[in-house]
Design an enzyme around this catalytic site. Structure first.
Site, PDB file in Angstrom:
ATOM      1  N   ASP A 124      -2.135   9.040 -28.947  1.00 26.78           N
ATOM      2  CA  ASP A 124      -2.144   7.705 -29.557  1.00 26.78           C
ATOM      3  C   ASP A 124      -0.806   7.263 -30.124  1.00 26.78           C
ATOM      4  OD1 ASP A 124      -2.101   9.499 -31.731  1.00 26.78           O
ATOM      5  OD2 ASP A 124      -3.100   8.037 -33.028  1.00 26.78           O
TER       6      ASP A 124
ATOM      7  N   ASP B 107       3.669  10.336 -28.000  1.00 28.68           N
ATOM      8  CA  ASP B 107       2.843  10.760 -26.866  1.00 28.68           C
ATOM      9  C   ASP B 107       3.131   9.950 -25.605  1.00 28.68           C
ATOM     10  OD1 ASP B 107       1.328  12.646 -28.400  1.00 28.68           O
ATOM     11  OD2 ASP B 107       0.202  10.977 -29.253  1.00 28.68           O
TER      12      ASP B 107
ATOM     13  N   CYS C 274       0.838  -1.191   0.000  1.00 25.48           N
ATOM     14  CA  CYS C 274       0.000   0.000   0.000  1.00 25.48           C
ATOM     15  C   CYS C 274       0.875   1.243   0.000  1.00 25.48           C
ATOM     16  CB  CYS C 274      -0.921   0.002   1.217  1.00 25.48           C
ATOM     17  SG  CYS C 274      -0.026   0.087   2.789  1.00 25.48           S
TER      18      CYS C 274
ATOM     19  N   CYS D 136       3.190   1.464   2.963  1.00 24.96           N
ATOM     20  CA  CYS D 136       4.449   0.726   2.790  1.00 24.96           C
ATOM     21  C   CYS D 136       5.420   1.539   1.938  1.00 24.96           C
ATOM     22  CB  CYS D 136       4.190  -0.622   2.118  1.00 24.96           C
ATOM     23  SG  CYS D 136       3.082  -1.732   3.024  1.00 24.96           S
TER      24      CYS D 136
ATOM     25  N   ASP E 263      -3.892  15.182 -28.421  1.00 27.72           N
ATOM     26  CA  ASP E 263      -3.175  15.063 -29.683  1.00 27.72           C
ATOM     27  C   ASP E 263      -4.219  15.252 -30.787  1.00 27.72           C
ATOM     28  OD1 ASP E 263      -1.162  14.512 -31.535  1.00 27.72           O
ATOM     29  OD2 ASP E 263      -1.666  12.381 -31.559  1.00 27.72           O
TER      30      ASP E 263
END
Length: 718
Positions: free
Chosen positions: A614, A618, A30, A33, A439
């Site tokens: 995409d 990017d 978690c 931690c 984009d």
């Protein structure tokens, strides 16, 4: 605690002078931690920085100087209760799979134990309604309930017992400590009551409690399993071995890690370029589509530089390595993506903040209940039962399910809408987004260029050259022309165009500058074609907007988000799209590192950026954004860098995802509020003896049910 293989002993410096090691920390679960590990390690004199990725439990440690002793890190981790080894991706994946199998098996055992222990507990419960059993029969039922429930509880509780023991062994307490104490004390009291002929036994309550807790832990495990590493997918483009040429020109298969700058390598057709290199001899075409997004093959020859990960399509190349594998351009992109993923893992969830308070408070309340009850005249047995009831009724089951139940429900809803949620914290971050960076090509547009006003005769002349290329514009031109002959002696000039022979005449197809014209800033993308010395023909292309792009932009604005467009395309084309969808802020000709820098700049201004892209250009920006989305047509590396992936042509998927994320955040907050109210009422009732461990288990189960049912509202159709 000994550190295995390469990470043992002094840490060597790499070619760039860095001293860095990666560790596998399987016990980290978690944000608590993560914070504890990073704080402790950064306090070590020899450690310059430490980052823990909860998705794959990879701890990255930077040392201040070469020769630092890695055992210091391992010892510090062991002192915190987190055994560590040198990071090995295959070992990390194997441990993750093994953990999933252990959780499923423990959950199955707990379910079996709960159902069968209750079979013997039901007759005991009947006594609550006046149908009293005889002492002998009651003892037999309690014995059988214990014979089934106790072993199942001990086995199913091992994930919690082990974690609690590791924590206690180093003088610390995590959330599994009160769970373990509550379960073990419940079993001990039940066994004592059974042996001494007492009235109550709670074997079924203990095993039912563990079953519900294991559901929450398994849900969290599944959510983490969905978060794949984009950096790993990028580095998978590199070959695992390379063919090195010795002084006698003999080919030797060599592990990639052993390739050094200056080594001569052989690259055959179908092989990937192993490291960044320079061509010594030979000619071939390279497919760089996975690296640059450019689909057209690029011809390379003597003296030209090739990037790692490119695929050789035709000829045999002899190349000279320029860098080691970890210093290649592909590895640099992977490090950018991984850096963004590491930063995302610092998102501290509300459940972890509440958990930090939970452990000491519950222990204190339970201890005060026992001591106070005994001091006020209760017997040790009754005081202990009340303390156990406090531990059970305040069990963090509802708290543990509050976030995972909402996330899974929201993920299922979005999946039905064609959106894949890949990260457990993705929806939380998406709900916080206040600025969107789009984009252009393939996101706001369909990414499928079409020829504008084609003239059949002109198309027929240029088609033989167009059929020889894989460039999207050339393919659109070839598709308009249909099947036919292909030009001969075709040579493609990367980023410019191609030339070849059509019926013995030399022709060119490409940019205006490639044909000797001045570049013009038009609103459409274009190609030019001409035979040598003849009139040049211009072909114009358009990439259609997604049908609902303008509506999606308007919907996002209505929800209070600001937005901009960052594209590598020409200014005219970007401006036309921006005006069509109603976005006033846009930039054209943007390089990949500039997109990443733009995300960082917006983040520095206090904005929570949602990046929608995409292409591989990017990927770094997607990884560094607060939240990231990619269409299903995106490159695999970009999809893996994103938190959510949407299929289909509808950009409204971004709006739908935002709405679900905000709804999920609201449901999670409701769950937290309910859990707080429940504990505020239930804990005092248990302290006053109004609730025994059996009723406490029922109340705890009921609270978990309420949280789960509320989470299901996230997935309800509107």
């Amino acid at each position: 605690m000994a550190l295995t293989h390469a990470a043992a002993g002094p840490v060597p410096a790499d070619a760039a002078g860095r001293t860095h090691l990666d560790f596998l920390v399987p016990g980290a679960r978690c944000a608590g931690c993560m914070g504890k590990i990073e704080r402790e390690l950064q306090a070590l004199p020899e450690v310059a920085g430490a980052r823990l990725n909860l998705t794959n439990r990879k701890l990255s440690v930077d040392f201040r100087r070469p020769g630092a002793d890695a055992e210091l890190v391992v010892t510090a981790l062991a002192r915190l209760g987190y055994p560590a080894t040198a990071f090995d991706p295959s070992q990390a994946a194997a441990q993750h799979d093994a953990e999933g199998r252990r959780l499923i098996l423990a959950m199955a055992v707990a379910a079996f134990g709960a159902m069968n222990a209750m079979m013997f507990s039901v007759p005991l419960w009947a006594g609550l309604f006046g149908q009293e059993l005889g002492p002998a029969t009651r003892t037999v039922m309690m014995l059988w309930s214990g014979a089934v429930g106790a072993p199942c509880a001990l086995y199913a509780g091992m994930p919690f017992f082990r974690s609690a023991w590791r924590s206690l062994r180093v003088g610390r307490a995590n959330m599994d400590v009160p769970i373990s104490i509550g379960v073990l004390l419940t079993l001990a009291i039940s066994a004592s009551e059974t042996v001494l002929g007492g009235r109550d036994a709670y074997f079924d309550a203990a095993v039912s409690l563990l079953f519900l807790l294991l559901i929450g832990r398994w849900l969290d495990h599944q959510l983490r399993a969905r978060a794949r590493s984009a950096a790993g997918d990028l580095l998978a483009l590199q070959a695992t071995v390379a063919t090195r040429l010795d002084s006698r020109d003999r080919a030797i298969e060599t592990p990639l890690a052993e390739i050094m700058p200056g080594d001569r390598l052989l690259v055959r057709p179908g092989d990937r370029i192993p490291v960044d290199c320079r061509v010594e001899s030979g000619v071939s075409e390279l497919d760089n589509s996975l690296l640059t997004g450019e689909s057209a093959p690029v011809q390379v020859g003597e003296g030209q530089v090739c990037s790692a990960g490119a695929l050789s399509l035709s000829g045999v190349l002899r190349v000279i390595a320029l860098v080691r594998a970890e210093d290649s351009a592909l590895a640099a992109i992977a490090r950018l993506v991984e850096a963004g993923a590491q930063a995302k893992s610092r998102y501290v969830r509300l459940a972890d903040k509440a958990a930090a308070i939970y452990v000491p408070v519950v222990h204190t309340v339970a201890a005060l209940t026992f001591v106070g009850g005994w001091a006020l005249g209760l017997g040790p047995r009754e005081a202990l039962i009340r303390a156990v009831a406090v531990l059970i009724i305040t069990c963090p089951c509802a708290l543990g399910l509050a976030v995972p139940a909402v996330q899974v429900t929201a993920s299922a809803r979005l999946f039905r809408k064609g959106v894949l949620v890949k990260s457990g914290a993705a929806l939380e971050r998406l709900a916080e987004a206040d600025h969107v960076i789009f984009d252009k090509t393939g996101v706001l547009t369909e990414g499928r260029p079409r020829l504008i006003d084609p003239v059949a005769a002109a198309v027929a002349m240029a088609a033989p050259l167009a059929r020889a290329s894989r460039h999207p514009l050339a393919r659109a031109l070839a598709a308009e022309a249909g099947d036919g002959p292909i030009a001969e002696s075709v040579v493609e000039h990367h980023g410019e165009g191609l030339e070849g022979l059509i019926d013995g005449r030399r022709a060119r197809l490409g940019r205006a500058t490639f044909l000797g014209l001045e570049a013009q800033a038009g609103a459409e993308t274009e190609l030019w074609f001409a035979f040598d010395g003849e009139t040049m023909i211009r072909f114009r292309f358009s990439d259609r907007l997604r049908p609902d792009a303008a509506a999606a932009i308007a919907a996002l604005k209505a929800r209070g988000l600001t937005m901009e467009i960052l594209s590598g395309d020409l200014p005219g084309a970007v401006q036309k799209v921006a005006e069509s969808v109603g976005v006033s802020e846009w930039r054209a000709g943007v390089f990949p590192h500039e997109k990443s820098a733009a995300v960082e700049a917006e983040t520095a201004r206090g904005r929570k950026v949602l990046m929608v892209g995409d292409g591989l250009n990017d990927a770094a920006a997607l990884a560094k954004a607060h939240a990231a989305m990619a269409p299903g047509t995106a490159l695999e590396a970009s999809q893996n860098a994103a938190d959510l992936v949407f299929t289909g042509d509808s950009l409204m998927a971004v709006v739908e995802s935002l709405d679900v994320a905000r709804s999920a955040r609201k449901r999670a907050m409701e769950n937290f509020s309910f859990a707080a109210l429940y504990n505020a009422v239930a804990a005092p009732a248990a302290m006053l003896g109004m609730i025994n461990p059996f009723v406490a288990a029922l109340a705890m189960s009921g609270s978990s049910l309420v949280v789960t049912l509320n989470a299901l509202r996230t997935g309800a159709r509107r």
